[in-house]
Design an enzyme around this catalytic site. Structure first.
Site, PDB file in Angstrom:
ATOM      1  N   CYS A 280      39.659  44.124  42.687  1.00 31.46           N
ATOM      2  CA  CYS A 280      40.318  42.881  42.288  1.00 31.46           C
ATOM      3  C   CYS A 280      41.478  43.109  41.316  1.00 31.46           C
ATOM      4  O   CYS A 280      42.399  43.844  41.632  1.00 31.46           O
ATOM      5  CB  CYS A 280      39.253  41.939  41.712  1.00 31.46           C
ATOM      6  SG  CYS A 280      39.732  40.204  41.621  1.00 31.46           S
TER       7      CYS A 280
ATOM      8  N   LYS B  27      33.987  48.635  37.775  1.00 32.73           N
ATOM      9  CA  LYS B  27      35.207  47.926  37.368  1.00 32.73           C
ATOM     10  C   LYS B  27      35.477  48.119  35.878  1.00 32.73           C
ATOM     11  O   LYS B  27      34.612  47.855  35.034  1.00 32.73           O
ATOM     12  CB  LYS B  27      35.071  46.440  37.708  1.00 32.73           C
ATOM     13  CG  LYS B  27      36.355  45.636  37.559  1.00 32.73           C
ATOM     14  CD  LYS B  27      36.155  44.229  38.104  1.00 32.73           C
ATOM     15  CE  LYS B  27      37.447  43.432  38.088  1.00 32.73           C
ATOM     16  NZ  LYS B  27      37.273  42.092  38.683  1.00 32.73           N
TER      17      LYS B  27
ATOM     18  N   GLU C 212      34.961  42.475  47.182  1.00 27.10           N
ATOM     19  CA  GLU C 212      34.412  42.716  45.846  1.00 27.10           C
ATOM     20  C   GLU C 212      33.080  41.991  45.650  1.00 27.10           C
ATOM     21  O   GLU C 212      32.953  40.797  45.917  1.00 27.10           O
ATOM     22  CB  GLU C 212      35.394  42.234  44.774  1.00 27.10           C
ATOM     23  CG  GLU C 212      34.902  42.510  43.358  1.00 27.10           C
ATOM     24  CD  GLU C 212      35.742  41.848  42.279  1.00 27.10           C
ATOM     25  OE1 GLU C 212      36.022  42.502  41.276  1.00 27.10           O
ATOM     26  OE2 GLU C 212      36.107  40.664  42.442  1.00 27.10           O
TER      27      GLU C 212
END
Length: 317
Positions: free
Chosen positions: A172, A138, A47
Site C-alpha cells: 500500500c 509493513k 494487501e
C-alpha cells in the site's frame, strides 16, 4: 523472445471472506489453481486479504480509549490472523509447488517472534518450489491502521529471481516511500508488486509513476470489499455498517510497463483474474536512458543504508 524472458502474471482481484481465515484460504487456493490453469507463473493478492483489511477502524470510532467494542474487534482480528510458524500457509505452499507458480500474498501476521499478540500487515513471497522466501512486515501502517497493526522492519525488503526477472514488493502506501523503493531498485528489482486493500484512487497514478521511475513492470493488485462481503456473524456488524459505504474498496488492479504505458488498465468493481504475459526485453530497452541504481545513480554523492535485521525485544545468547 525466449521463454526465459517471458513471464505470465495474474492479479487476483477478489474479496476476502472477511475475518474468516479458513474460508478465505480456500478462496485463495481456488484462485491459485485457476491462475495456474491459465498459464500464470506468478499470482498476486491484495494487501491484508488474509483474513481481511481492518475496515471497522474507519467506521466505529476506533480511537475511543478503553472501548469494549474495539477490544472485542481486535481480539477477533488477532484470532483470525495468520500464524506462519504454525503452518497456516502450508497448503498454499504445497499448491504453489505442485503448480510451479510463485505467489505474493498480503496477509495479517500474528508474529511469534514478537510475542504472538500483536499483528503485522505482511507481504509473503512463496517461490515456484512452494518455499517461503520472504515475509515483509509493513514498515509504517497508515493513519488509523496504526490502531490495529504494529510497525514492521526491513527484514523483508528483498528481491527474488523469477525467470529473467527480479521481483520485489511493498504494501500500500509504502509504495509512496522513496527510500524503500530505492532499496528494491538497488537490489536489482525490475518487476514490482504493489499490494493494496483496494480503490482505483490509490492505483491509477502511482502504478505508472513507479514504472517510469524504476523502468520496471509494476503490478498493482487490490482487493474488493462491499457491505455484502461482511459475514452476518461479524462482531458488532450493525455498528460497522451504520457508517460504512456500500463499496468500501473498488479494486483498481492494473499493470504498467517500464515506459509507464498500461499493460492492463485499472479494473474496478468486479472479482477477476487479470492475466498478462510480460517481456523482459522491455525492461532492458527502457534502462538504456535511465537506470535508477545503475548508470543514472551517483553513490559517491547519495547512498542508502538498509537495516534488514529482524527486530525483536529479546536476544538469546
Amino acid at each position: 523472445m525466449s521463454s526465459e524472458n517471458q513471464l505470465t502474471v495474474a492479479l487476483a482481484q477478489i474479496s476476502p471472506v472477511w475475518l474468516k481465515k479458513s474460508e478465505t484460504l480456500k478462496k485463495i487456493e481456488l484462485n491459485i489453481r485457476e491462475a495456474a490453469n491459465n498459464g500464470a507463473e506468478l499470482v498476486a493478492f491484495g494487501e491484508g486479504l488474509l483474513p481481511g483489511y481492518p475496515h471497522w477502524l474507519a467506521n466505529t470510532m476506533a480511537s475511543e480509549w478503553n472501548s469494549a467494542v474495539q477490544k472485542e474487534l481486535f481480539a477477533h482480528y488477532v484470532n483470525q490472523a495468520v500464524r506462519i510458524e504454525k503452518g497456516d500457509l502450508s497448503e498454499i505452499c504445497k499448491l504453489a509447488g505442485k503448480n510451479k507458480i510463485a505467489v505474493y500474498l498480503g496477509l495479517i501476521e500474528r508474529a511469534a517472534d514478537r510475542g504472538g499478540h500483536s499483528v503485522y500487515c505482511s507481504l509473503v513471497y512463496i517461490d515456484p518450489k512452494g518455499e517461503i522466501q520472504s515475509v515483509h512486515r509493513k514498515l509504517q501502517p497508515t493513519y488509523d491502521e496504526r490502531l490495529a497493526w504494529a510497525q514492521g522492519d526491513g527484514n523483508g525488503l528483498q528481491v527474488h529471481p523469477l525467470k529473467a526477472f527480479s521481483v520485489g514488493g511493498l504494501n500500500c502506501w509504502e509504495n509512496w516511500m522513496p527510500l524503500p523503493r530505492a532499496a528494491l531498485y538497488g537490489m536489482g528489482e525490475d518487476l514490482h508488486v504493489a499490494v493494496w486493500p483496494g480503490s482505483i484512487r490509490n492505483t491509477k497514478d502511482i502504478t505508472r509513476f513507479m514504472a517510469l521511475e524504476g523502468r520496471s513492470f509494476v503490478l498493482s493488485v487490490s482487493s474488493l470489499m462491499r457491505t455484502k462481503d461482511f459475514p452476518p456473524d461479524t462482531p458488532h456488524l450493525d455498528l460497522i455498517l451504520e457508517q460504512a459505504p456500500e463499496v468500501l474498496t473498488d479494486g483498481g488492479s492494473c499493470i504498467a510497463a517500464p515506459d509507464g504505458s498500461w499493460v492492463a488498465e485499472p479494473c474496478t468493481n468486479e472479482e477477476k483474474l487479470i492475466i498478462r504475459t510480460l517481456d523482459y526485453e522491455r525492461v532492458l530497452e527502457e534502462r538504456q536512458n535511465f537506470d535508477p541504481a545503475g548508470h543514472y545513480s551517483r553513490p559517491d554523492v547519495t547512498r542508502l543504508v538498509l537495516n534488514r535485521e529482524r527486530q525483536s525485544t529479546i536476544e538469546f545468547k
